[in-house]
Enzyme design. Structure first.
Site, PDB file in Angstrom:
ATOM      1  CG  ASP A  34      -2.061   0.937   1.128  1.00 53.86           C
ATOM      2  OD1 ASP A  34      -2.298   1.464   0.029  1.00 53.86           O
ATOM      3  OD2 ASP A  34      -2.723   1.175   2.147  1.00 53.86           O
ATOM      4  N   GLY A  37       0.185   5.450  -4.376  1.00 50.17           N
ATOM      5  CA  GLY A  37      -0.405   6.736  -4.765  1.00 50.17           C
ATOM      6  C   GLY A  37       0.147   7.874  -3.926  1.00 50.17           C
ATOM      7  CG  HIS A  51       0.062   2.168  -9.271  1.00 50.50           C
ATOM      8  ND1 HIS A  51      -0.181   1.739  -7.992  1.00 50.50           N
ATOM      9  CD2 HIS A  51      -1.037   2.902  -9.626  1.00 50.50           C
ATOM     10  CE1 HIS A  51      -1.357   2.196  -7.587  1.00 50.50           C
ATOM     11  NE2 HIS A  51      -1.894   2.909  -8.552  1.00 50.50           N
ATOM     12  CG  LEU A 145      10.078 -16.836  -3.638  1.00 50.19           C
ATOM     13  CD1 LEU A 145       9.960 -16.794  -2.117  1.00 50.19           C
ATOM     14  CD2 LEU A 145      10.526 -15.466  -4.173  1.00 50.19           C
ATOM     15  NE  ARG A 202      -2.951  -1.633   4.285  1.00 53.62           N
ATOM     16  CZ  ARG A 202      -4.188  -1.704   3.847  1.00 53.62           C
ATOM     17  NH1 ARG A 202      -5.002  -2.617   4.317  1.00 53.62           N
ATOM     18  NH2 ARG A 202      -4.630  -0.853   2.943  1.00 53.62           N
TER      19      ARG A 202
HETATM   20  C1  FPP Z   1      -2.263   0.139  -3.262  1.00 58.54           C
HETATM   21  O1  FPP Z   1      -1.643   1.377  -3.102  1.00 58.54           O
HETATM   22  C2  FPP Z   1      -1.608  -0.557  -4.326  1.00 58.54           C
HETATM   23  C3  FPP Z   1      -2.233  -1.113  -5.394  1.00 58.54           C
HETATM   24  C4  FPP Z   1      -3.693  -1.142  -5.542  1.00 58.54           C
HETATM   25  C5  FPP Z   1      -1.462  -1.709  -6.491  1.00 58.54           C
HETATM   26  C6  FPP Z   1      -0.297  -2.500  -6.066  1.00 58.54           C
HETATM   27  C7  FPP Z   1       0.476  -2.906  -7.251  1.00 58.54           C
HETATM   28  C8  FPP Z   1       1.795  -2.877  -7.322  1.00 58.54           C
HETATM   29  C9  FPP Z   1       2.649  -2.485  -6.208  1.00 58.54           C
HETATM   30  C10 FPP Z   1       2.508  -3.300  -8.544  1.00 58.54           C
HETATM   31  C11 FPP Z   1       2.177  -4.696  -8.874  1.00 58.54           C
HETATM   32  C12 FPP Z   1       3.168  -5.280  -9.726  1.00 58.54           C
HETATM   33  C13 FPP Z   1       3.032  -6.451 -10.354  1.00 58.54           C
HETATM   34  C14 FPP Z   1       4.190  -7.003 -11.004  1.00 58.54           C
HETATM   35  C15 FPP Z   1       1.761  -7.183 -10.418  1.00 58.54           C
HETATM   36  P1  FPP Z   1      -2.396   2.727  -3.481  1.00 58.54           P
HETATM   37  O2  FPP Z   1      -1.896   3.197  -4.768  1.00 58.54           O
HETATM   38  O3  FPP Z   1      -3.862   2.538  -3.344  1.00 58.54           O
HETATM   39  O4  FPP Z   1      -1.865   3.657  -2.374  1.00 58.54           O
HETATM   40  P2  FPP Z   1      -2.536   4.989  -1.813  1.00 58.54           P
HETATM   41  O5  FPP Z   1      -3.403   4.522  -0.686  1.00 58.54           O
HETATM   42  O6  FPP Z   1      -1.367   5.777  -1.379  1.00 58.54           O
HETATM   43  O7  FPP Z   1      -3.310   5.648  -2.896  1.00 58.54           O
END
Ligand code: FPP
Length: 255
Positions: A34, A37, A51, A145, A202
């Site tokens: 998390d 953003g 991301h 893994l 988390r």
């Molecule tokens: C939540 O943070 C994160 C997500 C919904 C996306 C997570 C995905 C990745 C880290 C990349 C995945 C990579 C692969 C290879 C599948 P948020 O953006 O909602 O955080 P915020 O609460 O700060 O907005």
């Protein structure tokens, strides 16, 4: 070679520093990644940059997990609720598995990593699905893994579907309601034969589970950190494992 030794020494140093015991490494670590953003916003950049950098942290975490002797790493990459986000962001997130695997798949194969997917492939765009299916197929016989991507995953949905499958068996007369066991519910979850996570991490300072592995996390140790996911490094994983090793797991019993 020198680089390898140096990296091994660094690893040894930090393991020593945090007194990680090689005998009590969590077998299965699950991560709610998390804060992408907010990481981007803090830098005055669009969320998708967060991301993109989150994807780089996925690689770091996988290498670190493997180095530390963790056997299964489950990463929450996209939830069944994330479809509610703006289309541009969803489209971008759906391209990340493809991009990640285009860059990393050969190395993952070389490192004996087994890629898995836990989620509902039927709702994914074809390109995302194809990339995941190829990675899963090409690494299926690997024994290192297990890198398990929770993609279009939601725990309430998986529990509901497990119950529905048991209901079908009851309707067909092959199961009596009183014979339902916890194992039967667990086996029908999307995590299938994977053991429950020992440790949940988390990032970003949020203290909730967000519909992630609600059944499987019943007795997992939880570790929260304020850092945003794109900042996650091996040091953070070591910190989490060190903390895990100080916990006494009682599973409702007495130590
Ligand atoms: C939540 O943070 C994160 C997500 C919904 C996306 C997570 C995905 C990745 C880290 C990349 C995945 C990579 C692969 C290879 C599948 P948020 O953006 O909602 O955080 P915020 O609460 O700060 O907005």
């Amino acid at each position: 070679m020198i680089k390898r030794v140096r990296s091994w020494l660094n690893q040894e140093d930090s393991q020593q520093a945090h007194r990680i015991s090689p005998d009590n490494i969590p077998h299965h670590v699950a991560i709610i990644m998390d804060g992408n953003g907010r990481w981007a916003k803090r830098r005055g950049m669009p969320r998708i940059v967060g991301h993109q950098n989150g994807m780089k942290a996925v690689k770091r975490a996988a290498i670190a997990a493997d180095d530390l002797g963790i056997k299964i790493l489950t990463m929450y990459a996209f939830s069944t609720e994330n479809w509610k986000r703006p289309k541009d962001e969803v489209d971008f997130l759906m391209k990340l598995p493809q991009e990640f695997l285009a860059i990393e798949l050969e190395e993952l194969i070389q490192k004996n990593v087994q890629v898995r997917m836990m989620g509902h492939p039927e709702d994914l765009p074809q390109h995302t699905r194809d990339a995941m299916e190829e990675a899963v197929a090409r690494t299926a016989s690997n024994t290192g893994l297990v890198l398990n991507f929770a993609l279009n995953y939601g725990s309430r949905k998986e529990i509901t579907e497990s119950i529905r499958a048991l209901g079908k068996d009851i309707r067909e007369g092959t199961l009596l309601p009183e014979d339902i066991t916890e194992e039967m519910v667990g086996e029908r979850l999307l995590s299938g034969d994977l053991p429950d996570p020992d440790l949940l991490i988390r990032t970003s300072g949020e203290l909730r589970l967000s519909n992630f592995m609600l059944w499987q996390l019943a007795y997992s140790e939880l570790w929260f950190t304020d850092i945003y996911w794109p900042e996650f490094t091996k040091e953070h994983l070591i910190e989490a494992v060190a903390e895990y090793q100080h916990r006494t797991r009682r599973y409702g019993g007495l130590s």
